[in-house]
Design a protein around this motif. Structure first.
Motif, PDB file in Angstrom:
ATOM      1  N   ALA A  95      29.125   4.013  -7.382  1.00  0.00           N
ATOM      2  CA  ALA A  95      29.641   5.376  -7.234  1.00  0.00           C
ATOM      3  C   ALA A  95      31.157   5.371  -7.072  1.00  0.00           C
ATOM      4  N   PHE A  96      31.697   4.235  -6.620  1.00  0.00           N
ATOM      5  CA  PHE A  96      33.153   4.072  -6.451  1.00  0.00           C
ATOM      6  C   PHE A  96      33.548   2.736  -7.084  1.00  0.00           C
ATOM      7  N   PRO A  97      33.522   2.653  -8.414  1.00  0.00           N
ATOM      8  CA  PRO A  97      33.671   1.366  -9.116  1.00  0.00           C
ATOM      9  C   PRO A  97      35.010   0.680  -8.909  1.00  0.00           C
ATOM     10  N   ASN A  98      36.045   1.404  -8.534  1.00  0.00           N
ATOM     11  CA  ASN A  98      37.369   0.796  -8.370  1.00  0.00           C
ATOM     12  C   ASN A  98      37.640   0.338  -6.946  1.00  0.00           C
ATOM     13  N   THR A  99      36.662   0.498  -6.075  1.00  0.00           N
ATOM     14  CA  THR A  99      36.834   0.110  -4.677  1.00  0.00           C
ATOM     15  C   THR A  99      36.185  -1.242  -4.432  1.00  0.00           C
ATOM     16  N   ALA A 100      36.969  -2.199  -3.956  1.00  0.00           N
ATOM     17  CA  ALA A 100      36.452  -3.541  -3.670  1.00  0.00           C
ATOM     18  C   ALA A 100      35.870  -3.580  -2.264  1.00  0.00           C
ATOM     19  N   ILE A 101      34.671  -4.128  -2.127  1.00  0.00           N
ATOM     20  CA  ILE A 101      34.054  -4.289  -0.818  1.00  0.00           C
ATOM     21  C   ILE A 101      33.488  -5.698  -0.706  1.00  0.00           C
ATOM     22  N   SER A 102      33.248  -6.131   0.506  1.00  0.00           N
ATOM     23  CA  SER A 102      32.637  -7.442   0.757  1.00  0.00           C
ATOM     24  C   SER A 102      31.956  -7.379   2.113  1.00  0.00           C
ATOM     25  N   THR A 103      30.650  -7.116   2.084  1.00  0.00           N
ATOM     26  CA  THR A 103      29.888  -6.941   3.319  1.00  0.00           C
ATOM     27  C   THR A 103      28.580  -7.716   3.222  1.00  0.00           C
ATOM     28  N   GLU A 104      28.345  -8.605   4.171  1.00  0.00           N
ATOM     29  CA  GLU A 104      27.092  -9.358   4.183  1.00  0.00           C
ATOM     30  C   GLU A 104      26.016  -8.571   4.919  1.00  0.00           C
ATOM     31  N   LEU A 105      24.827  -8.531   4.323  1.00  0.00           N
ATOM     32  CA  LEU A 105      23.698  -7.828   4.920  1.00  0.00           C
ATOM     33  C   LEU A 105      22.473  -8.731   4.955  1.00  0.00           C
ATOM     34  N   ASP A 143      32.525  -6.298 -14.476  1.00  0.00           N
ATOM     35  CA  ASP A 143      33.821  -6.921 -14.202  1.00  0.00           C
ATOM     36  C   ASP A 143      33.888  -7.429 -12.762  1.00  0.00           C
ATOM     37  N   ILE A 144      32.851  -8.167 -12.379  1.00  0.00           N
ATOM     38  CA  ILE A 144      32.763  -8.690 -11.018  1.00  0.00           C
ATOM     39  C   ILE A 144      32.935 -10.200 -11.046  1.00  0.00           C
ATOM     40  N   VAL A 145      33.766 -10.702 -10.137  1.00  0.00           N
ATOM     41  CA  VAL A 145      33.980 -12.139  -9.997  1.00  0.00           C
ATOM     42  C   VAL A 145      33.535 -12.543  -8.605  1.00  0.00           C
ATOM     43  N   LEU A 146      32.792 -13.635  -8.514  1.00  0.00           N
ATOM     44  CA  LEU A 146      32.348 -14.136  -7.217  1.00  0.00           C
ATOM     45  C   LEU A 146      33.549 -14.670  -6.456  1.00  0.00           C
ATOM     46  N   ILE A 150      18.117  -8.499 -11.325  1.00  0.00           N
ATOM     47  CA  ILE A 150      19.366  -9.241 -11.516  1.00  0.00           C
ATOM     48  C   ILE A 150      20.253  -8.531 -12.536  1.00  0.00           C
ATOM     49  N   ALA A 151      21.558  -8.450 -12.228  1.00  0.00           N
ATOM     50  CA  ALA A 151      22.536  -7.812 -13.117  1.00  0.00           C
ATOM     51  C   ALA A 151      23.498  -8.862 -13.663  1.00  0.00           C
ATOM     52  N   ASN A 152      24.128  -8.535 -14.783  1.00  0.00           N
ATOM     53  CA  ASN A 152      25.136  -9.405 -15.390  1.00  0.00           C
ATOM     54  C   ASN A 152      26.504  -9.054 -14.811  1.00  0.00           C
ATOM     55  N   PRO A 153      27.166  -9.980 -14.108  1.00  0.00           N
ATOM     56  CA  PRO A 153      28.472  -9.674 -13.498  1.00  0.00           C
ATOM     57  C   PRO A 153      29.507  -9.194 -14.512  1.00  0.00           C
ATOM     58  N   ASP A 154      29.454  -9.722 -15.735  1.00  0.00           N
ATOM     59  CA  ASP A 154      30.445  -9.348 -16.743  1.00  0.00           C
ATOM     60  C   ASP A 154      30.334  -7.875 -17.133  1.00  0.00           C
ATOM     61  N   ASP A 155      29.143  -7.297 -16.979  1.00  0.00           N
ATOM     62  CA  ASP A 155      28.972  -5.879 -17.307  1.00  0.00           C
ATOM     63  C   ASP A 155      29.729  -4.979 -16.341  1.00  0.00           C
ATOM     64  N   LEU A 211      23.614 -12.131  -9.167  1.00  0.00           N
ATOM     65  CA  LEU A 211      24.049 -10.798  -8.753  1.00  0.00           C
ATOM     66  C   LEU A 211      22.846  -9.862  -8.728  1.00  0.00           C
ATOM     67  N   ALA A 212      22.550  -9.313  -7.553  1.00  0.00           N
ATOM     68  CA  ALA A 212      21.398  -8.427  -7.384  1.00  0.00           C
ATOM     69  C   ALA A 212      21.824  -6.967  -7.489  1.00  0.00           C
ATOM     70  N   GLN A 213      20.938  -6.149  -8.047  1.00  0.00           N
ATOM     71  CA  GLN A 213      21.191  -4.712  -8.160  1.00  0.00           C
ATOM     72  C   GLN A 213      20.203  -3.960  -7.275  1.00  0.00           C
ATOM     73  N   PHE A 214      20.731  -2.953  -6.540  1.00  0.00           N
ATOM     74  CA  PHE A 214      19.904  -2.175  -5.624  1.00  0.00           C
ATOM     75  C   PHE A 214      19.888  -0.708  -6.054  1.00  0.00           C
ATOM     76  N   SER A 215      18.826  -0.004  -5.655  1.00  0.00           N
ATOM     77  CA  SER A 215      18.538   1.328  -6.193  1.00  0.00           C
ATOM     78  C   SER A 215      19.584   2.382  -5.849  1.00  0.00           C
ATOM     79  N   ARG A 216      20.340   2.185  -4.796  1.00  0.00           N
ATOM     80  CA  ARG A 216      21.343   3.183  -4.420  1.00  0.00           C
ATOM     81  C   ARG A 216      22.705   2.888  -5.055  1.00  0.00           C
TER      82      ARG A 216
END
Length: 571
Positions: free
Chosen positions: A535-545, A566-569, A559-564, A505-510
C-alpha cells in the motif's frame, strides 16, 4: 625535492587516529596477516608492527628484510580508503610461539620511484580519480579507483569479483582515468600484477601504460605534476605549495556520483557473525581463482580453510546459515551458486550422518565446481553476467574440463571423493548431462544429490533471462524430469527444506512482503522480517515478527519473486 621530516610517518600517524586495520601481505600467498601498530616515531619513521602468524611460515611475508602491508581506513559512511606500503625495510623478531614483531623503517617520503624509475604518486588522504577499463570492446567494462599514478603506469582498486575477467600480461584496450574536475586520460594498458587488496574485498591491479604518443606523455607529465603538488599540500610536505590542484576539485558530475555512492553504500559494521562467515567464503573463492588464474598455483590450504569454516557454520546454527545464504543474491553468479549448493549439500549430508567420511572432500569439490566458468572468460566469453548466445552456452559446458585441466597444470590433484563431485555434478541419470554424458549406473549417491541440489538452486534464481520459480514450481519441474534426477532424493529434500524454504520472500494477504527467517517442523514460516507494505511501495520497513503476530500482516499466501517488487535482502 627534499623534505626535512618523514612525511610517510606523518601520514601513518594520521591514519592511526582513525578506525583502521593493517594487513601484511605476500604476493605468493592468498592469506594476509592482521597486524597492529605498537610504536611509531613520527620524526625518524621507525615503526613497530605486531602480528600473529596463525601458524604460517613468516618467511613468506618478510623476505630479504622487506615487509609489505596495506592500511585500510574506514570512512564514516561505510566506505574504505586503502594505503599501500611495499617492500619497507624491516627486522623480524619472534616474540612468542606465533607472535612476531616487525621493526620497520618507513621511507622518508610518500613519493617513491616505480619499477621504471618514475615518480609514483600515491592517491591518499581523500585524493581520488575514477578508472574505467574497457576489457572487451562494447562487451565488458570494469570500474575502479586510482590508488597511485606515474608517467609509466598506475595501480587501480577494483571489486574483487571483477578481477575474474583479468589476468597478468593481458592488454586492456582502453583505460580511462577521470579526475574530479572532469579532466581525463585515455590510454592502453598492460596488466603487470593482480593481488588481493586491504581486507581482500578488493583487488589491486598494476597497469603499465603502453603505445603512448608524445601528446599523451605531455598530458601525463602535467597530471602527475599536479598530483604531486596535491600530495605535498595534503601531507604538509611543502607548506608553500599554495592552492591545491584544480584536478581534485569536484565538478557537478563528480558530486552527483558521490551523492549516489553515499546512498548506495551498505553498512557492514553490524553484520551478524553468520553473515560475515558467508561473505568471507565468497571472498576466499575469488582469491583462490585469482591465484589459480594468474600464478598457476592452487592454494589448497585456503580451500580447506573454507571447507572447515562452512562445516562449522552448518553445525553452529543451520537455520541462521540458510538465511545468511540468501545474502549472496548480489554476488557473482558462479560464487553464489557454488556456496549455496555446497552449504545445502553439507547440511543434507550432516543431517544423514554427521560422522560420514565423505563430507569434507565432497564439500571441497562442491565449493570449486563452478570455478571453471570464470577461468573461461575471454574474447569469446567476455562476461558471465549477460544473457548468453547459444554458442556461448555450448562453449560454457566445457567449464568442468577447463577446471580439471587448470588444476592439473597447477600441479594439484584432488582426492577421489573431491574429483567425483568436480567431474559428475553436471551429469544426469539419463546421460543428457555433461561433460561425459554419464548415466545412472556411473553416478554414486553424492553425484546424484549434488545434481538435484544444483537443479533446484538454478530454478529458484533468475538465469539467462528466465524468471526464478517458486519452490513448489521448482520441485514440480524436477519431479516431471525424473529420468534425469533421483525422485527419492527429491522427496527427502522437500522433507528437509519444505515448500517455503528459509530465505524466500513470503507474501501475506494484507499486502505485506517479508523474508522467511525460520520455519516449523511442517515447513511453515514462524518468523519473518517484514520489508514492504504494498500500500506504500516507496516506504522501506524492516520489522521482525513471530508467528503469533502474523495477524498484523494477514494470512500467509505463498512465495513472491523479489525482482517483481524491486526488493533486495538487506545484510
Amino acid at each position: 625535492m627534499h623534505f626535512a621530516e618523514n612525511t610517510a610517518a606523518k601520514v601513518v600517524k594520521s591514519l592511526m587516529d582513525r578506525d583502521h586495520e593493517l594487513f601484511i601481505f605476500s604476493n605468493s600467498l592468498t592469506g594476509t596477516l592482521s597486524g597492529d601498530i605498537t610504536w611509531l616515531d613520527a620524526d625518524t619513521g621507525h615503526l613497530t608492527i605486531c602480528a600473529d602468524s596463525r601458524g604460517r611460515d613468516i618467511s613468506h611475508y618478510s623476505r630479504d628484510g622487506r615487509l609489505s602491508f596495506d592500511i585500510e581506513v574506514k570512512d564514516d559512511d561505510g566506505g574504505a580508503e586503502i594505503f599501500n606500503f611495499e617492500r619497507v625495510s624491516a627486522i623480524t623478531i619472534k616474540r612468542d610461539h606465533h607472535l612476531y614483531e616487525f621493526q620497520c623503517q618507513l621511507p622518508d617520503s610518500v613519493l617513491l620511484n616505480d619499477n621504471r624509475d618514475a615518480i609514483r604518486i600515491p592517491f591518499i588522504l581523500g585524493m581520488q580519480a575514477r578508472v574505467n577499463c574497457e576489457v572487451y570492446e562494447d562487451e565488458l567494462n570494469i570500474k575502479g579507483k586510482l590508488r597511485n599514478l606515474s608517467i609509466g603506469g598506475c595501480m587501480i582498486d577494483i571489486a574483487i569479483e571483477d578481477s575474474a575477467a583479468l589476468r597478468v600480461d593481458q592488454v586492456i584496450p582502453r583505460v580511462l582515468i577521470d579526475f574530479p574536475n572532469g579532466t581525463s586520460i585515455s590510454t592502453k594498458g598492460l596488466i603487470r600484477h593482480i593481488r588481493p587488496f586491504g581486507s581482500s574485498t578488493h583487488a589491486a591491479v598494476g597497469l603499465q601504460f603502453i603505445e603512448k604518443d608524445h601528446a599523451l606523455d605531455e598530458h601525463l607529465f602535467h597530471v602527475v605534476a599536479e598530483a604531486e603538488r596535491e600530495v605535498a599540500i595534503r601531507t604538509g610536505m611543502n607548506p608553500e605549495a599554495g592552492a591545491g590542484s584544480p584536478l581534485f576539485i569536484a565538478g557537478k558530475k563528480e558530486k552527483q556520483i558521490m551523492r549516489r555512492e553515499a546512498q548506495d553504500k551498505a553498512k557492514h559494521a553490524n553484520q551478524p557473525p553468520m553473515t560475515r562467515g558467508v561473505k568471507e567464503l565468497a571472498k576466499q573463492l575469488h582469491i583462490i581463482l585469482m591465484f589459480l588464474k594468474n600464478q598457476n598455483t592452487f592454494p589448497e590450504d585456503t580451500l580447506y580453510d573454507c571447507v572447515d569454516t562452512l562445516l562449522l557454520l552448518v553445525n553452529k546454527d543451520r537455520k541462521q546459515l540458510l538465511y545468511a545464504l540468501s545474502l549472496l543474491r548480489n554476488e557473482a553468479e558462479w560464487v553464489r551458486h557454488a556456496i549455496q549448493v555446497t552449504a545445502t549439500l553439507a547440511d543434507f549430508m550432516i543431517g544423514r550422518d554427521p560422522h560420514s567420511p565423505y563430507i569434507r572432500e565432497s564439500v571441497a569439490g562442491a565449493l570449486i565446481h563452478t570455478m571453471g566458468k570464470p577461468l573461461m572468460l575471454g574474447p569469446q566469453l567476455p562476461t558471465l553476467k549477460a544473457n548468453m548466445t547459444p554458442d556461448q552456452k555450448t562453449l560454457l559446458k566445457g567449464h568442468t574440463t577447463t577446471l580439471l585441466e587448470t588444476l592439473d597444470t597447477a600441479g594439484w590433484q584432488p582426492s577421489q571423493l573431491c574429483r567425483n563431485v568436480l567431474e559428475n555434478s553436471n551429469e544426469r541419470l539419463d546421460g543428457s548431462g555433461y561433460p561425459n554424458g554419464k548415466t545412472d549406473q556411473d553416478l554414486n549417491d553424492t553425484a546424484r544429490l549434488i545434481g538435484l541440489i544444483k537443479a533446484i538452486n538454478k530454478l529458484m534464481h533468475p538465469r539467462n533471462g528466465a524468471a526464478p520459480r517458486a519452490p513448489l514450481d521448482a520441485y514440480r519441474w524436477v519431479s516431471d524430469h525424473d529420468e534425469q534426477y533421483d525422485k527419492a532424493l527429491l522427496v527427502e529434500y522437500i522433507q528437509i527444506y519444505g515448500l517455503y524454504p528459509i530465505g524466500c520472500l513470503a507474501q501475506f494477504s494484507r499486502g505485506f512482503l517479508a523474508w522467511i527467517i525460520d520455519t516449523d517442523n511442517k515447513g511453515m514460516p514462524t518468523r519473518v522480517n517484514v520489508v514492504k507494505n504494498l500500500a506504500f511501495p516507496n516506504t522501506a520497513i524492516s520489522t521482525e515478527l513471530e508467528a503469533h503476530d502474523f495477524m498484523q500482516i494477514g494470512k500467509f499466501e505463498g512465495i513472491a519473486n523479489p525482482d517483481d517488487y524491486d526488493i533486495v535482502l538487506k545484510e
